[in-house]
Motif scaffolding. Structure first.
Motif, mmCIF file in Angstrom:
data_model
loop_
_atom_site.group_PDB
_atom_site.id
_atom_site.type_symbol
_atom_site.label_atom_id
_atom_site.label_comp_id
_atom_site.label_asym_id
_atom_site.label_seq_id
_atom_site.Cartn_x
_atom_site.Cartn_y
_atom_site.Cartn_z
ATOM 1 N N GLU A 108 0.848 -1.185 0.000
ATOM 2 C CA GLU A 108 0.000 0.000 0.000
ATOM 3 C C GLU A 108 0.886 1.238 0.000
ATOM 4 O OE1 GLU A 108 -2.715 -0.093 3.231
ATOM 5 O OE2 GLU A 108 -3.634 -2.007 2.657
ATOM 6 N N ILE A 109 0.597 2.177 -0.892
ATOM 7 C CA ILE A 109 1.395 3.388 -1.017
ATOM 8 C C ILE A 109 0.463 4.593 -1.024
ATOM 9 C CG2 ILE A 109 3.116 4.629 -2.386
ATOM 10 C CD1 ILE A 109 3.926 2.011 -3.646
ATOM 11 N N THR A 110 0.835 5.631 -0.256
ATOM 12 C CA THR A 110 0.082 6.879 -0.245
ATOM 13 C C THR A 110 1.031 8.023 -0.584
ATOM 14 O OG1 THR A 110 -1.417 6.031 1.463
ATOM 15 C CG2 THR A 110 -1.366 8.420 1.121
ATOM 16 N N THR A 130 7.296 4.960 -7.181
ATOM 17 C CA THR A 130 7.831 3.713 -7.721
ATOM 18 C C THR A 130 6.900 2.561 -7.366
ATOM 19 O OG1 THR A 130 10.125 4.478 -7.534
ATOM 20 C CG2 THR A 130 9.770 2.103 -7.714
ATOM 21 N N LEU A 131 6.391 1.887 -8.382
ATOM 22 C CA LEU A 131 5.574 0.688 -8.188
ATOM 23 C C LEU A 131 6.518 -0.501 -8.317
ATOM 24 C CD1 LEU A 131 2.521 1.666 -10.452
ATOM 25 C CD2 LEU A 131 2.890 2.176 -8.033
ATOM 26 N N GLN A 132 6.836 -1.105 -7.189
ATOM 27 C CA GLN A 132 7.870 -2.138 -7.182
ATOM 28 C C GLN A 132 7.301 -3.516 -7.509
ATOM 29 O OE1 GLN A 132 10.907 -2.164 -4.270
ATOM 30 N NE2 GLN A 132 10.619 -0.046 -3.669
ATOM 31 N N CYS A 133 8.101 -4.282 -8.252
ATOM 32 C CA CYS A 133 7.718 -5.641 -8.622
ATOM 33 C C CYS A 133 8.982 -6.440 -8.907
ATOM 34 C CB CYS A 133 6.791 -5.636 -9.842
ATOM 35 S SG CYS A 133 6.211 -7.287 -10.344
ATOM 36 N N GLN A 134 8.982 -7.680 -8.483
ATOM 37 C CA GLN A 134 10.136 -8.554 -8.656
ATOM 38 C C GLN A 134 9.692 -9.852 -9.322
ATOM 39 O OE1 GLN A 134 13.441 -7.885 -7.683
ATOM 40 N NE2 GLN A 134 13.964 -9.769 -8.770
ATOM 41 N N GLY A 175 2.140 -17.934 -20.103
ATOM 42 C CA GLY A 175 1.135 -16.899 -19.960
ATOM 43 C C GLY A 175 1.482 -15.932 -18.841
ATOM 44 N N PRO A 176 0.720 -14.839 -18.717
ATOM 45 C CA PRO A 176 1.015 -13.838 -17.689
ATOM 46 C C PRO A 176 0.827 -14.396 -16.287
ATOM 47 C CG PRO A 176 -1.121 -13.421 -18.691
ATOM 48 C CD PRO A 176 -0.491 -14.510 -19.498
ATOM 49 N N GLU A 177 1.758 -14.053 -15.414
ATOM 50 C CA GLU A 177 1.690 -14.484 -14.013
ATOM 51 C C GLU A 177 1.673 -13.256 -13.116
ATOM 52 O OE1 GLU A 177 4.183 -17.217 -10.790
ATOM 53 O OE2 GLU A 177 4.778 -17.139 -12.898
ATOM 54 N N LEU A 178 0.692 -13.191 -12.215
ATOM 55 C CA LEU A 178 0.581 -12.059 -11.303
ATOM 56 C C LEU A 178 1.693 -12.132 -10.269
ATOM 57 C CD1 LEU A 178 -0.935 -9.601 -10.181
ATOM 58 C CD2 LEU A 178 -2.373 -11.184 -8.890
ATOM 59 N N MET A 179 2.504 -11.062 -10.200
ATOM 60 C CA MET A 179 3.620 -11.024 -9.272
ATOM 61 C C MET A 179 3.354 -10.127 -8.072
ATOM 62 S SD MET A 179 5.968 -13.022 -10.367
ATOM 63 C CE MET A 179 6.423 -13.898 -11.868
ATOM 64 N N THR A 180 2.791 -8.945 -8.335
ATOM 65 C CA THR A 180 2.618 -7.963 -7.270
ATOM 66 C C THR A 180 1.329 -7.188 -7.466
ATOM 67 O OG1 THR A 180 5.024 -7.694 -7.122
ATOM 68 C CG2 THR A 180 3.674 -6.001 -6.079
ATOM 69 N N THR A 181 0.695 -6.845 -6.350
ATOM 70 C CA THR A 181 -0.460 -5.959 -6.360
ATOM 71 C C THR A 181 -0.141 -4.745 -5.493
ATOM 72 O OG1 THR A 181 -2.004 -7.817 -6.615
ATOM 73 C CG2 THR A 181 -2.917 -5.734 -5.839
ATOM 74 N N VAL A 182 -0.296 -3.563 -6.065
ATOM 75 C CA VAL A 182 0.011 -2.321 -5.346
ATOM 76 C C VAL A 182 -1.257 -1.485 -5.233
ATOM 77 C CG1 VAL A 182 1.410 -0.222 -5.307
ATOM 78 C CG2 VAL A 182 2.375 -2.340 -6.226
ATOM 79 N N TYR A 183 -1.585 -1.092 -3.997
ATOM 80 C CA TYR A 183 -2.746 -0.242 -3.748
ATOM 81 C C TYR A 183 -2.242 1.193 -3.576
ATOM 82 C CZ TYR A 183 -4.660 -4.841 -2.691
ATOM 83 O OH TYR A 183 -5.033 -6.157 -2.753
ATOM 84 N N GLN A 193 13.645 1.145 1.221
ATOM 85 C CA GLN A 193 13.595 0.570 2.551
ATOM 86 C C GLN A 193 12.191 0.665 3.125
ATOM 87 O OE1 GLN A 193 16.581 2.692 4.695
ATOM 88 N NE2 GLN A 193 18.289 1.634 3.723
ATOM 89 N N ASN A 194 11.550 1.825 2.942
ATOM 90 C CA ASN A 194 10.190 1.996 3.451
ATOM 91 C C ASN A 194 9.221 1.058 2.766
ATOM 92 O OD1 ASN A 194 10.954 4.043 5.210
ATOM 93 N ND2 ASN A 194 10.591 5.663 3.719
ATOM 94 N N HIS A 195 9.398 0.895 1.461
ATOM 95 C CA HIS A 195 8.518 -0.008 0.726
ATOM 96 C C HIS A 195 8.702 -1.447 1.197
ATOM 97 C CE1 HIS A 195 6.187 -1.480 -2.686
ATOM 98 N NE2 HIS A 195 7.080 -2.458 -2.760
#
Length: 211
Positions: free
Chosen positions: A29-31, A39-43, A126-134, A161-163
């Protein structure tokens, strides 16, 4: 023999809990405030060949409305993007080293509030869901400190670090909860095994001493 029968169901139950836990995708969750970059992080899995990357927003249909970001064959395609995201999204690491498929969303507005999903195509699958960001964009309230300021490396490190803390806290809470449940169940079973009906407690009556 009874001990072995008791251990097997417990072991199976623990493995099921572990499998369910590991199957969860990462969420965060990011505000932030309007005008900031985030930055919308995904690995993605390290060492795997990424054939395509797609960031979408849950309230937009990628087939008709377009997506947030689409990358394939070593380049991004704005033609597949929703008009509101064109020219505002880029890879944090253009080379996607170590599976880093995070993107930077620039100059956010209130309209950017929503749920973002990172989907990765690996090894022609096929596409694989890795991360969901609110993501929440608001003028008031405390921000999560996950903004990205270009040219400021120190600030970028603080944001990562905060993320990581934001993502790590729910994971740590689940692990602690599982440990507490296992401890409670073990204590209850231990008490039940000690307090069997066939066990009797004998008391010795006090014998008065002769004067």
């Amino acid at each position: 023999m009874e001990k072995e029968k008791w251990k097997m169901p417990t072991l199976t139950f623990s493995l099921c809990l572990l499998a369910c836990f590991l199957s969860f995708t990462v969420s965060a969750e990011i505000t932030v405030k309007p005008g900031e970059n985030v930055t919308l992080q995904c690995q993605s899995p390290r060492g795997e060949a990424i054939t395509a990357l797609m960031w979408i927003r849950s309230d937009l249909n990628p087939d008709t409305d377009g997506c947030v970001f689409f990358f394939r064959e070593n380049r991004s395609y704005e033609v597949y993007q929703h008009p509101s995201f064109r020219g505002r999204v880029q890879l944090r690491d253009p080379e996607m080293k170590d599976g880093d498929v995070s993107v930077i969303l620039k100059n956010v507005t209130i309209n950017d509030t929503g749920t973002y999903e990172c989907r990765v195509y690996v090894n022609s699958k096929g596409p694989e869901l890795m991360t969901t960001v609110y993501l929440t964009v608001t003028d008031s309230g405390h921000t999560a400190g996950n903004t990205w300021t270009e040219g400021d490396k120190d600030e970028g490190k603080k944001e990562e670090q905060n993320h990581g803390l934001t993502v790590g806290l729910p994971v740590a809470a689940v692990i602690v909860l599982l440990l507490v449940v296992v401890a409670v169940v073990g204590f209850v079973i231990y008490r039940q095994r000690r307090q069997r009906p066939d066990q009797q407690v004998h008391y010795r009556a006090a014998v008065p001493q002769q004067v």
